[in-house]
Design a protein around this motif. Structure first.
Motif, PDB file in Angstrom:
ATOM      1  N   LYS A  59       7.635  -1.208  26.106  1.00 21.39           N
ATOM      2  CA  LYS A  59       8.642  -1.291  27.188  1.00 21.39           C
ATOM      3  C   LYS A  59       9.970  -1.725  26.554  1.00 21.39           C
ATOM      4  CE  LYS A  59       8.172  -4.559  30.430  1.00 21.39           C
ATOM      5  NZ  LYS A  59       9.554  -5.131  30.554  1.00 21.39           N
ATOM      6  N   PHE A  60       9.868  -2.719  25.667  1.00 26.57           N
ATOM      7  CA  PHE A  60      11.092  -3.269  25.090  1.00 26.57           C
ATOM      8  C   PHE A  60      11.815  -2.210  24.278  1.00 26.57           C
ATOM      9  CE2 PHE A  60      13.860  -6.642  24.068  1.00 26.57           C
ATOM     10  CZ  PHE A  60      14.282  -6.472  22.760  1.00 26.57           C
ATOM     11  N   SER A  61      11.042  -1.267  23.767  1.00 25.05           N
ATOM     12  CA  SER A  61      11.696  -0.338  22.850  1.00 25.05           C
ATOM     13  C   SER A  61      12.265   0.852  23.619  1.00 25.05           C
ATOM     14  CB  SER A  61      10.687   0.159  21.818  1.00 25.05           C
ATOM     15  OG  SER A  61       9.861   1.111  22.458  1.00 25.05           O
ATOM     16  N   SER A  62      12.142   0.810  24.980  1.00 27.04           N
ATOM     17  CA  SER A  62      12.741   1.960  25.677  1.00 27.04           C
ATOM     18  C   SER A  62      14.244   1.708  25.736  1.00 27.04           C
ATOM     19  CB  SER A  62      12.169   2.053  27.088  1.00 27.04           C
ATOM     20  OG  SER A  62      12.927   1.233  27.922  1.00 27.04           O
ATOM     21  N   PRO A  63      15.039   2.688  25.296  1.00 26.82           N
ATOM     22  CA  PRO A  63      16.487   2.478  25.114  1.00 26.82           C
ATOM     23  C   PRO A  63      17.201   1.822  26.290  1.00 26.82           C
ATOM     24  CG  PRO A  63      15.847   4.607  24.258  1.00 26.82           C
ATOM     25  CD  PRO A  63      14.622   4.031  24.902  1.00 26.82           C
ATOM     26  N   PRO A  64      17.046   2.351  27.534  1.00 26.93           N
ATOM     27  CA  PRO A  64      17.825   1.704  28.606  1.00 26.93           C
ATOM     28  C   PRO A  64      17.479   0.234  28.754  1.00 26.93           C
ATOM     29  CG  PRO A  64      16.298   3.338  29.516  1.00 26.93           C
ATOM     30  CD  PRO A  64      16.291   3.503  28.048  1.00 26.93           C
ATOM     31  N   ARG A 123      23.017  -1.563  19.417  1.00 33.28           N
ATOM     32  CA  ARG A 123      23.531  -0.875  20.618  1.00 33.28           C
ATOM     33  C   ARG A 123      24.381   0.310  20.208  1.00 33.28           C
ATOM     34  NH1 ARG A 123      24.185  -4.228  25.348  1.00 33.28           N
ATOM     35  NH2 ARG A 123      26.387  -3.692  25.558  1.00 33.28           N
ATOM     36  N   ASN A 124      25.190   0.132  19.172  1.00 28.71           N
ATOM     37  CA  ASN A 124      26.034   1.277  18.742  1.00 28.71           C
ATOM     38  C   ASN A 124      25.163   2.423  18.250  1.00 28.71           C
ATOM     39  OD1 ASN A 124      28.125  -0.353  19.291  1.00 28.71           O
ATOM     40  ND2 ASN A 124      28.787  -0.676  17.172  1.00 28.71           N
ATOM     41  N   GLU A 125      24.196   2.085  17.418  1.00 28.77           N
ATOM     42  CA  GLU A 125      23.317   3.127  16.851  1.00 28.77           C
ATOM     43  C   GLU A 125      22.556   3.822  17.983  1.00 28.77           C
ATOM     44  OE1 GLU A 125      23.329   3.586  13.507  1.00 28.77           O
ATOM     45  OE2 GLU A 125      21.848   5.210  13.532  1.00 28.77           O
ATOM     46  N   LEU A 126      22.154   3.033  18.978  1.00 29.65           N
ATOM     47  CA  LEU A 126      21.380   3.589  20.102  1.00 29.65           C
ATOM     48  C   LEU A 126      22.240   4.572  20.890  1.00 29.65           C
ATOM     49  CD1 LEU A 126      18.514   3.037  21.120  1.00 29.65           C
ATOM     50  CD2 LEU A 126      19.491   1.482  22.796  1.00 29.65           C
ATOM     51  N   VAL A 127      23.462   4.162  21.216  1.00 31.71           N
ATOM     52  CA  VAL A 127      24.349   5.038  22.004  1.00 31.71           C
ATOM     53  C   VAL A 127      24.603   6.319  21.208  1.00 31.71           C
ATOM     54  CG1 VAL A 127      26.729   5.309  22.808  1.00 31.71           C
ATOM     55  CG2 VAL A 127      25.453   3.188  23.301  1.00 31.71           C
ATOM     56  N   GLN A 128      24.754   6.154  19.902  1.00 30.33           N
ATOM     57  CA  GLN A 128      25.050   7.320  19.053  1.00 30.33           C
ATOM     58  C   GLN A 128      23.864   8.284  19.067  1.00 30.33           C
ATOM     59  OE1 GLN A 128      24.623   8.196  15.374  1.00 30.33           O
ATOM     60  NE2 GLN A 128      26.205   9.731  15.719  1.00 30.33           N
ATOM     61  N   ARG A 129      22.636   7.724  19.085  1.00 31.55           N
ATOM     62  CA  ARG A 129      21.467   8.615  19.021  1.00 31.55           C
ATOM     63  C   ARG A 129      21.084   9.144  20.393  1.00 31.55           C
ATOM     64  NH1 ARG A 129      17.021   6.493  14.647  1.00 31.55           N
ATOM     65  NH2 ARG A 129      18.449   5.829  13.020  1.00 31.55           N
ATOM     66  N   GLU A 130      21.480   8.457  21.458  1.00 28.82           N
ATOM     67  CA  GLU A 130      21.025   8.859  22.792  1.00 28.82           C
ATOM     68  C   GLU A 130      22.163   9.504  23.569  1.00 28.82           C
ATOM     69  OE1 GLU A 130      18.000   7.776  24.621  1.00 28.82           O
ATOM     70  OE2 GLU A 130      17.098   7.537  22.617  1.00 28.82           O
ATOM     71  N   GLN A 131      23.073  10.180  22.835  1.00 23.05           N
ATOM     72  CA  GLN A 131      24.280  10.669  23.511  1.00 23.05           C
ATOM     73  C   GLN A 131      23.937  11.534  24.715  1.00 23.05           C
ATOM     74  OE1 GLN A 131      26.555  12.617  20.486  1.00 23.05           O
ATOM     75  NE2 GLN A 131      27.341  10.680  19.683  1.00 23.05           N
ATOM     76  N   GLY A 132      22.872  12.350  24.557  1.00 23.71           N
ATOM     77  CA  GLY A 132      22.602  13.312  25.626  1.00 23.71           C
ATOM     78  C   GLY A 132      21.933  12.693  26.841  1.00 23.71           C
ATOM     79  N   SER A 133      21.360  11.483  26.698  1.00 21.52           N
ATOM     80  CA  SER A 133      20.415  11.070  27.757  1.00 21.52           C
ATOM     81  C   SER A 133      21.151  10.551  28.992  1.00 21.52           C
ATOM     82  CB  SER A 133      19.481   9.985  27.204  1.00 21.52           C
ATOM     83  OG  SER A 133      20.263   9.035  26.519  1.00 21.52           O
ATOM     84  N   ARG A 134      20.439  10.611  30.113  1.00 17.36           N
ATOM     85  CA  ARG A 134      21.047  10.340  31.433  1.00 17.36           C
ATOM     86  C   ARG A 134      21.301   8.850  31.643  1.00 17.36           C
ATOM     87  NH1 ARG A 134      22.298  14.380  31.230  1.00 17.36           N
ATOM     88  NH2 ARG A 134      24.283  13.509  31.919  1.00 17.36           N
ATOM     89  N   TRP A 135      20.443   7.943  31.024  1.00 18.77           N
ATOM     90  CA  TRP A 135      20.598   6.523  31.370  1.00 18.77           C
ATOM     91  C   TRP A 135      21.973   6.013  30.963  1.00 18.77           C
ATOM     92  CZ3 TRP A 135      21.514   2.944  27.482  1.00 18.77           C
ATOM     93  CH2 TRP A 135      21.259   3.370  26.172  1.00 18.77           C
ATOM     94  N   LEU A 136      22.682   6.787  30.132  1.00 19.11           N
ATOM     95  CA  LEU A 136      24.003   6.311  29.705  1.00 19.11           C
ATOM     96  C   LEU A 136      25.040   6.492  30.823  1.00 19.11           C
ATOM     97  CD1 LEU A 136      24.338   7.444  25.980  1.00 19.11           C
ATOM     98  CD2 LEU A 136      24.676   5.154  26.909  1.00 19.11           C
ATOM     99  N   GLU A 184      25.359   5.417  33.977  1.00 19.56           N
ATOM    100  CA  GLU A 184      25.965   4.278  34.702  1.00 19.56           C
ATOM    101  C   GLU A 184      26.646   3.324  33.710  1.00 19.56           C
ATOM    102  OE1 GLU A 184      22.390   2.096  33.458  1.00 19.56           O
ATOM    103  OE2 GLU A 184      22.498   4.027  34.437  1.00 19.56           O
ATOM    104  N   VAL A 185      26.221   3.411  32.411  1.00 18.89           N
ATOM    105  CA  VAL A 185      26.937   2.588  31.420  1.00 18.89           C
ATOM    106  C   VAL A 185      28.360   3.116  31.287  1.00 18.89           C
ATOM    107  CG1 VAL A 185      27.046   2.052  28.969  1.00 18.89           C
ATOM    108  CG2 VAL A 185      24.839   2.072  30.157  1.00 18.89           C
ATOM    109  N   LEU A 186      28.481   4.468  31.342  1.00 15.75           N
ATOM    110  CA  LEU A 186      29.813   5.057  31.139  1.00 15.75           C
ATOM    111  C   LEU A 186      30.724   4.809  32.333  1.00 15.75           C
ATOM    112  CD1 LEU A 186      28.892   8.411  29.341  1.00 15.75           C
ATOM    113  CD2 LEU A 186      29.962   6.363  28.391  1.00 15.75           C
ATOM    114  N   GLU A 187      30.091   4.644  33.525  1.00 16.56           N
ATOM    115  CA  GLU A 187      30.942   4.361  34.689  1.00 16.56           C
ATOM    116  C   GLU A 187      31.813   3.140  34.416  1.00 16.56           C
ATOM    117  OE1 GLU A 187      27.756   5.428  36.600  1.00 16.56           O
ATOM    118  OE2 GLU A 187      28.967   7.245  36.445  1.00 16.56           O
ATOM    119  N   LYS A 188      31.161   2.141  33.815  1.00  9.82           N
ATOM    120  CA  LYS A 188      31.892   0.867  33.697  1.00  9.82           C
ATOM    121  C   LYS A 188      32.989   0.934  32.642  1.00  9.82           C
ATOM    122  CE  LYS A 188      28.087  -1.847  33.292  1.00  9.82           C
ATOM    123  NZ  LYS A 188      26.984  -1.016  33.822  1.00  9.82           N
TER     124      LYS A 188
END
Lengths: 245, 52, 227, 207
Positions: free
Chosen positions: A7-12, A225-238, A240-244
């Motif tokens: 669970k902890f390792s799920s990106p969001p 967090r930077n590496e994660l965002v870079q690798r998960e660019q396509g995914s949807r959970w980002l 609501e992060v981008l809204e802010k």
């Protein structure tokens, strides 16, 4: 345990948890740092031999400990990422490398700054400093290899293999350097044996060591967090992060 | 206070060690922070471009 | 069903690599020439004072041997990687780490051993007396295989990269430190008549550790580079 | 080939440069069948083949050979599978014979080297170095490598590239023979094959 790890390792989940933890960690780090610095620079009595220059150990020694500790974390998390293919372990491993390298550099610089007043030369071929130098080269190798490979996943696997090979070699390198320095330097007490540790001197050192570990956690979470965002660019959970932003 | 700054004559070495430590550790925190802001901004632009 | 045993597969890989090198035997001289040249640079650099040369000889010869083997290291997997025969070697019933060990043995026979043959000549250049030359040869015999074995890991990690050369050296040189320390120290103490058994035991221990442990990461790195 | 051969892929997925080439891919191939993988360039055909050979780890999904997972089989799987990729895997400095002898040394020998070469029309080239062979001849040599080693599963990536009409026909005949004996062939090809449709099973990869 595995469920938690999974669970902890799920990106969001990791992204939100780390976001919440960072302020607390920073606060804790600042408190410990303040206490450690005050202890090390003010309350701790000057060393009878080295005078006030010994206060450099409150930066040099924790940095040296951290350089070794982070290499271990890098190798272990790299191994976990390699064997169980847990993406987060790979990210932790590769994000630790630059932090470890900066601590090693810090240990080397403060080591030579500490050596100058004592032995009049900026660089002393002392066993500990020489091992630290070789550890720095190992870090350069890890970072160089990661930058040389374009694809992130392959690069992290390569770094994991190199870090594991490095971690097996570190004791051998350390032993041979210790033996080598006793060969050329004669059986005097190794120059960097910590001065006779008085309790007032020891407490700040341990506090600084813990402070540095908290600092490592902060820097690591930020880089992960930077590496994660870079690798998960396509995914949807980002989204609501981008809204802010 | 000045005696404290003097560090028993080792002021140069002690304070430069702490100064360098401070700089390296500061850099280690702010570089990823700035990179993170940049990264999110770029990603937002990229997604808006894709939506059009 | 004549399934070839692992050992005969090992031998066929070694034989094939030696045959391949034989077809380009002129290239075998290059690492040797480099080794001799680097060693001969030192008297030009530090002057011809015999006493000084004799003292630095072990270190100079060993660093030169280390760099020479590093130069020829890249060839272990490069050509197999580029013409696809490495893929066929991965896809065999035999464990890849054994085939990798075979390739490293072949590489050592082609690059490590020749260094031993030419070292006595160089040792004369530094006026080292005969029984010290024997110790130097012994340390090279124990040490150069370790250079190939550990170097193979870095080569496997960088074989997929265009600009692997310098990076290869950066990855590998820190790992060579123990061999360098014990080898030079052995020759040094032999020159001053001190016992050298301690150093040689350490070098043999490192050699056996390398033989047993290094093929695994090399095979894993190769599979990763192919993936 | 006594045991019934069966190669199955479940929910295969492959991601390259953050682009999902394919995902959720299922297929089965039985002994006596040819699986033809079609799709435009860049749709991941080669990546799929490299996953089937085990050279590349799938980003998701599992492969099964004769019922057991390939990841557990490892050596036993490689005993049975042969791969002909874009690169023929031949050493330029070695002769035709030496290359085939080396291939046999790492596998179970089947046909003799001279017979294999005669079958692909390369008889008499035994001692010539690969360097002097044309692209077509090298491709036929790759076929000879398949014939001279006992492999149940052939995985071929564009086997007919740089082959003339006659050689393609010859290659197809040997594929039919191999499949007739109960073997399996998985291949990609641009031009439509002359293989009989009853033994050919097709899957399509979208771009």
């Amino acid at each position: 345990m595995m469920k938690f790890l999974h669970k902890f390792s799920s990106p969001p989940y990791f992204y939100s948890i780390s976001g919440r933890m960072l302020p607390w960690l920073t606060a804790l780090f600042l408190v410990l740092l303040a206490y450690g610095l005050y202890g090390g620079l003010v309350t701790a009595p000057a060393d009878y031999q080295q005078g006030d220059s010994f206060r450099i150990i409150y930066v040099h020694v924790p940095a040296a400990w951290m350089s070794m500790f982070i290499y271990m974390v890098m190798a272990v998390s790299g191994g976990i990422g390699l064997i169980w293919r847990i993406k987060l372990a790979e990210i932790v491993s590769i994000s630790s490398a630059p932090i470890g390298a900066s601590f090693t550099l810090l240990a080397l610089v403060t080591g030579s700054l500490w050596g100058k007043p004592m032995w009049g030369t900026w660089w002393v071929w002392d066993a500990r400093l020489t091992s630290e130098l070789i550890l720095f080269f190992l870090y350069l190798g890890v970072i160089g290899l990661y930058n040389a490979i374009e694809d992130n996943r392959t690069a992290s696997r390569a770094v994991a293999i190199l870090a594991l090979v490095g971690v097996v070699n570190i004791p051998i390198i350390h032993y041979s350097v210790e033996w080598w320095s006793s060969l050329h330097q004669g059986p005097t007490v190794t120059k960097f044996a910590k001065p006779s540790i008085h309790i007032d001197m020891l407490i700040p050192l341990l506090v600084m060591a813990v402070a540095f570990k908290i600092y490592y956690a902060i820097a690591l979470l930020l880089r992960c967090r930077n590496e994660l965002v870079q690798r998960e660019q396509g995914s949807r959970w980002l989204d609501e992060v981008l809204e802010k932003v | 206070m000045s005696e404290f700054l003097h560090m028993g004559g080792y002021a140069l070495y002690v304070w430069s060690s702490y100064g360098i430590a401070f700089l390296i550790m500061l850099f280690g925190i702010f570089k990823p922070l700035i990179l993170h802001k940049q990264q999110l901004r770029e990603l937002k632009l990229k997604r808006q471009r894709e939506k059009r | 069903m004549t399934s070839h045993s692992l050992f005969s597969a090992f031998l066929s890989v070694v034989r094939r690599d030696l045959l391949l090198a034989y077809r380009h035997r002129s290239e075998l001289v290059n690492p040797l020439a480099f080794f001799v040249m680097v060693v001969s640079m030192f008297p030009l650099a530090v002057g011809a004072d015999v006493e000084l040369l004799r003292r630095i000889a072990p270190g100079v010869i060993w660093v030169a041997a280390l760099l020479a083997s590093l130069l020829s290291m890249d060839a272990i997997f490069r050509s197999d990687f580029e013409d696809g025969s490495l893929e066929l070697m991965v896809m065999t019933p035999h464990p890849l780490s054994v085939l990798v060990l075979a390739k490293v043995v072949a590489h050592w026979l082609l690059s490590g051993m020749p260094l031993l043959l030419i070292t006595p000549l160089l040792a004369l250049m530094f006026d080292i007396d005969v029984d010290v030359i024997w110790v130097l040869l012994l340390t090279l015999l124990l040490g150069t295989p370790v250079l190939s074995l550990i170097g193979a890991i870095a080569v496997a990690l960088t074989v997929g990269l265009r600009k692997g050369g310098v990076l290869l050296a950066i990855l590998v040189l820190p790992l060579y430190v123990p061999v360098l320390i014990f080898a030079s120290a052995a020759v040094d103490s032999a020159a001053s008549g001190l016992p050298i058994s301690g150093q040689l035991y350490m070098m043999s221990a490192i050699l056996f550790l390398a033989i047993t442990l290094t093929p695994w990461p090399t095979a894993a790195a190769l599979k990763m580079s192919l993936g | 080939m006594n045991t019934p051969l069966f190669f199955e892929a479940r929910q295969l997925a492959c991601i390259r440069d953050d682009r999902v080439l394919f995902s959720g891919l299922d297929f089965e191939v039985n002994g006596g069948q040819v699986l033809l993988i079609e799709g435009p360039n860049g749709s991941g055909k080669t990546s799929l083949l490299r996953i089937l050979t085990g050279l590349r780890n799938p980003d998701d999904g599992e492969l099964f050979w004769c019922g057991s997972a390939v990841s557990e089989l490892e050596a036993a799987f490689y005993q049975d599978v042969a791969y002909v990729g874009h690169m023929n895997g031949m050493k330029d400095d070695l002769s035709v014979e030496e290359n085939l002898k080396f291939a046999q040394a790492l596998a179970i020998a089947a046909l003799g080297i001279d017979d294999s070469l005669r079958k692909v029309g390369l008889d008499g080239y035994q001692t010539t170095s690969i360097r002097f062979l044309s692209a077509g001849q090298r491709r036929r040599l790759a076929l000879a490598r398949l014939l001279c080693t006992r492999k149940h599963l052939w995985i071929l990536d564009e086997p007919f590239t740089s082959l003339d009409k006659a050689s393609i026909k010859m290659f197809e005949n040997y594929i039919e023979d191999h499949v007739a004996e109960g073997g399996i062939v998985i291949m990609t090809s641009h031009h439509d094959t002359g293989l009989p449709s009853k033994i050919v099973k097709k899957i399509e990869l979208q771009s």
